[in-house]
Design a protein around this motif. Structure first.
Motif, short mmCIF file in Angstrom:
data_model
loop_
_atom_site.label_atom_id
_atom_site.label_comp_id
_atom_site.label_asym_id
_atom_site.label_seq_id
_atom_site.Cartn_x
_atom_site.Cartn_y
_atom_site.Cartn_z
N GLU A 23 0.81 -1.23 0.00
CA GLU A 23 0.00 0.00 0.00
C GLU A 23 0.84 1.27 0.00
O GLU A 23 0.33 2.35 -0.30
CB GLU A 23 -0.90 0.01 1.25
N THR A 24 2.09 1.16 0.41
CA THR A 24 2.90 2.36 0.59
C THR A 24 4.21 2.21 -0.15
O THR A 24 4.86 1.17 -0.04
CB THR A 24 3.21 2.56 2.10
N THR A 300 9.41 3.86 5.63
CA THR A 300 8.08 3.52 5.09
C THR A 300 6.99 3.91 6.09
O THR A 300 5.91 4.36 5.70
CB THR A 300 8.00 2.01 4.77
N ARG A 303 6.04 7.47 5.61
CA ARG A 303 5.19 7.65 4.43
C ARG A 303 3.76 7.15 4.73
O ARG A 303 2.80 7.81 4.39
CB ARG A 303 5.76 6.85 3.25
N ARG A 304 3.70 6.00 5.39
CA ARG A 304 2.38 5.43 5.72
C ARG A 304 1.58 6.36 6.63
O ARG A 304 0.36 6.50 6.51
CB ARG A 304 2.57 4.06 6.39
#
Ligand code: PBG
Length: 323
Positions: A23-24, A300, A303-304
């Motif tokens: 998803e990311t 990550t 970002r998520r």
């Protein structure tokens, strides 16, 4: 016959399947590499508490920027290490100081990378505070014009982005006004809108020699327990003209990144700061964690949480695809 249950493992069976449902994503173009620039030629001075990070003279900064551009990193963020410091931080706007010199050189020799300049007085003041001292406190309104001088000097040298990290009130409006007046209407402002008084800046202060000699920064940087205050700061900076807003540090403030993401619509930048980088390296050196995996997992996560852009000392390693 058992009752039906959820088989989440179906989508985790192979690297290809995990890739399909991921998803990311983090791409080099979303990364900003902080660099410390000093005087001299061919000088590489390692920063002990930040393995792999150095204070570099302008010629080596240009080489580093070329490499970063070649692996697709979006921007460099420049911090100056001046030869001398004084009470009011005059080195911050010296046209021949390390930062303007590096900006001109990168602009000339490295097309295709965005040039960001941090604006603050703490690297340039003898007392190590982010503004002008009046007794024991940092005076907000006399600091503003000095920050504006630095911002204009960096824009004149060719910076694309001005990043004020001082946490004085009203500095975004003040800097925007000064930049526009001098004709730098296209210089963007990324404000360190949500910057906490954090224990995680230690290695940076070693690198910049900017630990306050007396007192601390809690009178101007934010109190870590607060999140509604972060929304006020972010909204205020957007209203004053910030083109993007930053949350800093990163990992201890994922909830803040998410909250800010939901309340403003400008791009959000998260800064994975020096102490976060040092902490991961220190644990990895002892064999307690796997550094590349921790590097990917933490970036990550930022970002998520909702950050569009990451400032991280891992920018080079990430863009090189180290794993
Ligand atoms: C300057 C500034 C600091 C950082 C970025 N800009 C230090 C501080 O506020 O003490 C910290 C960056 C890092 O720790 O990586 N005010």
């Amino acid at each position: 016959m058992t009752a039906p249950f959820h088989r989440g493992r179906r989508l985790r069976q192979s690297a290809a399947m995990r890739g399909l449902v991921r998803e990311t994503h983090l791409s080099p173009s979303q990364l900003v590499a902080p660099l410390f620039v000093r005087s001299g030629t061919n000088v590489r001075e390692p920063i002990t508490s930040m393995p792999g990070q150095d204070r570099l003279s302008v010629d080596l900064i240009v080489e580093e920027a070329k490499h970063l551009a070649s692996v697709g990193v979006g921007a460099v963020l420049l911090f100056g290490i001046p030869d001398t410091k004084d009470d009011t931080g005059t080195g911050a706007w010296a046209e021949d100081g390390p930062v303007p010199t590096a900006i001109r050189a990168i602009r000339r020799e490295v097309p295709g990378i965005s040039i960001w300049a941090d604006v603050c007085l703490c690297e340039y003041t003898s007392h190590g505070h982010c503004g002008v001292l009046c007794g024991d406190t940092v005076d907000n309104d006399t600091t503003l014009p000095l920050l504006a001088k630095a911002a204009v000097a960096y824009a004149r040298a060719g910076a694309d982005v001005i990043a004020p990290s001082d946490m004085m009130d009203g500095r975004v409006a003040h800097l925007r006004g000064a930049l526009d007046e001098e004709g730098f209407v296209d210089a963007a402002i990324v404000s360190y809108a949500v910057k906490y008084a954090s224990a995680f800046y230690g290695p940076f202060r070693e690198a910049a020699g900017s630990t306050p000699q007396k007192g601390d920064r809690r009178g101007y940087q934010m109190d870590p327990p607060n999140v509604r205050e972060a929304l006020r700061e972010a909204r205020a900076d957007v209203a004053e003209g910030a083109d993007m807003v930053m949350v800093k540090p990163g990992l201890p403030y994922l909830d803040v990144i998410r909250a800010v993401r939901e309340h403003v619509d400008v791009p959000i930048v998260a800064y994975q700061v020096s102490g976060e980088y040092a902490m991961l390296h220190a644990a990895a050196e002892r064999g307690w964690i796997d550094l590349p995996r921790a590097m990917h997992e933490t970036t990550t996560a930022l970002r998520r949480a909702g950050a569009d852009i990451l400032i991280t000392y891992f920018a080079r390693a990430l863009a090189e695809g180290r794993s």
